[in-house]
Design a protein around this motif. Sequence first.
Motif, mmCIF file in Angstrom:
data_model
loop_
_atom_site.group_PDB
_atom_site.id
_atom_site.type_symbol
_atom_site.label_atom_id
_atom_site.label_comp_id
_atom_site.label_asym_id
_atom_site.label_seq_id
_atom_site.Cartn_x
_atom_site.Cartn_y
_atom_site.Cartn_z
ATOM 1 N N PHE A 19 12.263 -19.955 -8.580
ATOM 2 C CA PHE A 19 10.785 -20.970 -8.976
ATOM 3 C C PHE A 19 9.904 -20.339 -10.619
ATOM 4 O O PHE A 19 10.074 -20.425 -10.953
ATOM 5 C CB PHE A 19 10.574 -22.334 -8.132
ATOM 6 C CG PHE A 19 8.916 -23.368 -8.367
ATOM 7 C CD1 PHE A 19 9.205 -24.242 -8.883
ATOM 8 C CD2 PHE A 19 7.399 -22.593 -8.999
ATOM 9 C CE1 PHE A 19 8.423 -24.958 -9.836
ATOM 10 C CE2 PHE A 19 6.717 -23.069 -8.721
ATOM 11 C CZ PHE A 19 7.437 -24.048 -9.590
ATOM 12 N N TYR A 23 10.191 -20.365 -14.002
ATOM 13 C CA TYR A 23 8.816 -20.671 -14.760
ATOM 14 C C TYR A 23 7.646 -19.582 -15.031
ATOM 15 O O TYR A 23 7.148 -20.065 -16.383
ATOM 16 C CB TYR A 23 7.562 -21.865 -14.118
ATOM 17 C CG TYR A 23 8.536 -23.087 -13.478
ATOM 18 C CD1 TYR A 23 7.998 -24.303 -14.088
ATOM 19 C CD2 TYR A 23 9.104 -23.293 -12.679
ATOM 20 C CE1 TYR A 23 8.278 -25.969 -14.131
ATOM 21 C CE2 TYR A 23 9.805 -24.757 -12.652
ATOM 22 C CZ TYR A 23 9.093 -26.057 -12.868
ATOM 23 O OH TYR A 23 9.673 -27.290 -12.770
ATOM 24 N N ARG A 26 9.585 -18.746 -19.041
ATOM 25 C CA ARG A 26 9.320 -20.193 -19.786
ATOM 26 C C ARG A 26 8.050 -19.996 -20.002
ATOM 27 O O ARG A 26 8.106 -19.881 -21.363
ATOM 28 C CB ARG A 26 9.791 -21.864 -18.874
ATOM 29 C CG ARG A 26 9.680 -22.235 -19.655
ATOM 30 C CD ARG A 26 10.197 -23.893 -19.345
ATOM 31 N NE ARG A 26 9.877 -24.771 -20.364
ATOM 32 C CZ ARG A 26 8.985 -26.326 -20.512
ATOM 33 N NH1 ARG A 26 8.192 -26.011 -18.958
ATOM 34 N NH2 ARG A 26 9.725 -26.906 -21.086
ATOM 35 N N THR A 27 7.063 -19.546 -19.320
ATOM 36 C CA THR A 27 5.782 -19.705 -19.785
ATOM 37 C C THR A 27 5.623 -18.673 -20.915
ATOM 38 O O THR A 27 5.067 -18.852 -22.022
ATOM 39 C CB THR A 27 4.240 -19.338 -18.399
ATOM 40 O OG1 THR A 27 5.014 -20.492 -17.355
ATOM 41 C CG2 THR A 27 3.324 -19.903 -19.065
ATOM 42 N N SER A 69 14.011 -22.474 -22.226
ATOM 43 C CA SER A 69 13.191 -23.240 -22.124
ATOM 44 C C SER A 69 12.799 -24.263 -22.900
ATOM 45 O O SER A 69 11.724 -25.056 -22.832
ATOM 46 C CB SER A 69 11.808 -22.188 -22.374
ATOM 47 O OG SER A 69 12.581 -20.877 -21.559
#
Length: 236
Positions: A19, A23, A26-27, A69
């Motif tokens: 997780f 994330y 992607r961020t 993403s």
Amino acid sequence: MIEKAKNIIAGLFWKFVLFLVVYGVRTYLLVVYRPKMTFLGSVKSTDLKEPMIIIANHTSMLDPLMVQSLFFHKRSIVVAKDQVEDPHFSWALKRFKNVIPCDRFNLDTEWALLAKKELEKGNSVIIFPEGKCRYDGLLNEFKTGFAFLARSTGYPVLSLGIDGIYKMGHRTQILVDEPEKIERVKGIPSSKHLAERSEYFRQKVWELKQRALGQTGAILPVATETPAEVLPEESK
């Protein structure tokens, strides 16, 4: 009981780690490279109304991460089996449920069956038909697997053109074309038919990539006439 509890805790731990990785990556990509998507057809968002076979050029190792993403929900991605088994990546890739391994060096049909199941579940499938990155600006020959999958399932192909530039201060440009189906033919599609469709989409992706780079007029030779990439160490 103790062993079972340990397995449950270990499973939860890895889910939490994945997780954070997913994330976090992607961020980072969305903030640092600020991708700008230009939609040229009926698709106006990465929130696709129906599952599609998403194809793109492969200029950087960041391309697969960027496409995932952007098309973040309800998607799977075809990944080279040797990368899935590489100890540097296997700890993560083998735990991602959306990864479809494909043996790019041998005849492999299992990946297509897995991809078909993903499409039927409503998930789009991301494929980089070149099979590997190319750094000299041209495009490698497109493998015919995506064309076979599109033809046999009837799901449309969504072509992307990525400028392949990932650096601070530059917005990565991505063009999204009109989805297009590959016509179904009776019986097993001939290798010639699949090769023709693959080349058609290769030229299509090339034009999108050139537009993403702000360039026009450059012609991509057909796959059989495109020179092999010369790596820096090979040119010495």
